[in-house]
Scaffold this active site. Structure first.
Site, mmCIF file in Angstrom:
data_model
loop_
_atom_site.group_PDB
_atom_site.id
_atom_site.type_symbol
_atom_site.label_atom_id
_atom_site.label_comp_id
_atom_site.label_asym_id
_atom_site.label_seq_id
_atom_site.Cartn_x
_atom_site.Cartn_y
_atom_site.Cartn_z
ATOM 1 N N LEU A 59 18.234 103.138 -42.703
ATOM 2 C CA LEU A 59 18.575 101.754 -42.358
ATOM 3 C C LEU A 59 20.061 101.582 -42.637
ATOM 4 C CD1 LEU A 59 18.350 98.611 -42.091
ATOM 5 C CD2 LEU A 59 17.352 98.582 -44.369
ATOM 6 N N ALA A 60 20.795 101.082 -41.658
ATOM 7 C CA ALA A 60 22.236 100.890 -41.856
ATOM 8 C C ALA A 60 22.693 99.603 -41.177
ATOM 9 C CB ALA A 60 23.007 102.073 -41.280
ATOM 10 N N VAL A 61 23.530 98.853 -41.885
ATOM 11 C CA VAL A 61 24.142 97.639 -41.323
ATOM 12 C C VAL A 61 25.654 97.750 -41.541
ATOM 13 C CG1 VAL A 61 24.355 95.117 -41.566
ATOM 14 C CG2 VAL A 61 22.100 96.185 -41.705
ATOM 15 N N GLU A 93 12.100 105.874 -49.171
ATOM 16 C CA GLU A 93 12.753 106.337 -50.398
ATOM 17 C C GLU A 93 14.132 105.733 -50.471
ATOM 18 O OE1 GLU A 93 12.699 110.519 -49.899
ATOM 19 O OE2 GLU A 93 10.607 110.651 -50.519
ATOM 20 N N ASN A 98 20.998 102.209 -55.633
ATOM 21 C CA ASN A 98 21.303 101.378 -54.469
ATOM 22 C C ASN A 98 20.695 99.980 -54.635
ATOM 23 O OD1 ASN A 98 21.780 100.275 -51.963
ATOM 24 N ND2 ASN A 98 21.112 102.076 -50.814
ATOM 25 N N TYR A 105 14.433 95.374 -50.167
ATOM 26 C CA TYR A 105 13.034 95.777 -49.985
ATOM 27 C C TYR A 105 12.096 94.940 -50.851
ATOM 28 C CZ TYR A 105 15.115 99.791 -47.590
ATOM 29 O OH TYR A 105 15.836 100.578 -46.731
#
Ligand SMILES: CC(C)(COP(=O)(O)OP(=O)(O)OC[C@H]1O[C@@H](n2cnc3c(N)ncnc32)[C@H](O)[C@@H]1OP(=O)(O)O)[C@@H](O)C(=O)NCCC(=O)NCCS
Length: 137
Positions: A59-61, A93, A98, A105
């Site tokens: 997941l990247a923004v 994971e 982080n 989450y």
């Protein structure tokens, strides 16, 4: 739809550890029929759907666009994709260091299932554990 090149570019802006994935890696990954991409302007999720379980692979923004709800929207869209594919559980994971991702989450009702000790090699080779989180749909 984002191209493998733009996925890799955004991934490199977001990750040092685990290392960013190359354009070729994205291209090959997305050829697999079990692998799905959910993307929006400024962000994406890649997940693998197998049987009744899905794994959120990445997941990247865009760092310039954080805290605008983009990841939350992507997660909702990914969950809907999972539901329509009769997935019952999502697994992921995340590095224990982080905090933004862990918070994201948790806020979205994922629960900590366990950990894989020293799973990642972080900056200067320092080992960092992975937190395993799941969400039952
Ligand atoms: C983690 C990441 C995807 C979050 O994306 P985002 O679009 O900024 O997230 P959202 O705006 O949807 O945030 C939703 C909630 O998550 C939590 N959150 C997100 N970023 C946070 C931060 N930096 N610090 C604390 N909480 C944070 C908050 O609860 C936030 O709600 P709020 O803004 O109303 O307080 C983004 O920071 C990112 O791309 N990081 C680098 C890549 C990465 O770590 N990916 C996940 C790997 S498993």
């Amino acid at each position: 739809m984002m191209s493998p090149g733009s996925l890799a570019k955004l991934h490199a802006q977001c990750f040092l550890t685990p290392r960013p994935w190359s354009s070729k890696e994205f291209q090959e990954l997305l050829l697999q029929t079990s692998v799905h991409l959910v993307s929006k302007d400024y962000g994406f999720i890649v997940g693998m759907l197998i049987g009744s379980e899905a794994e959120l692979l990445t997941l990247a923004v865009d760092p310039q666009q954080h805290r605008k709800g983009i990841a939350t929207k992507l997660l909702k869209e990914f969950e809907n994709l999972c539901r329509s594919n009769t997935i019952k559980k999502i697994i992921l994971e995340v590095m224990e260091t982080n905090r933004p991702a862990l918070k994201l989450y948790e806020t979205n009702n994922f629960i900590v299932q366990g950990a894989r000790k020293d799973y990642y090699s972080g900056v200067n080779g320092i080992k960092v554990s992975a937190i395993i989180m799941t969400k039952v749909l």
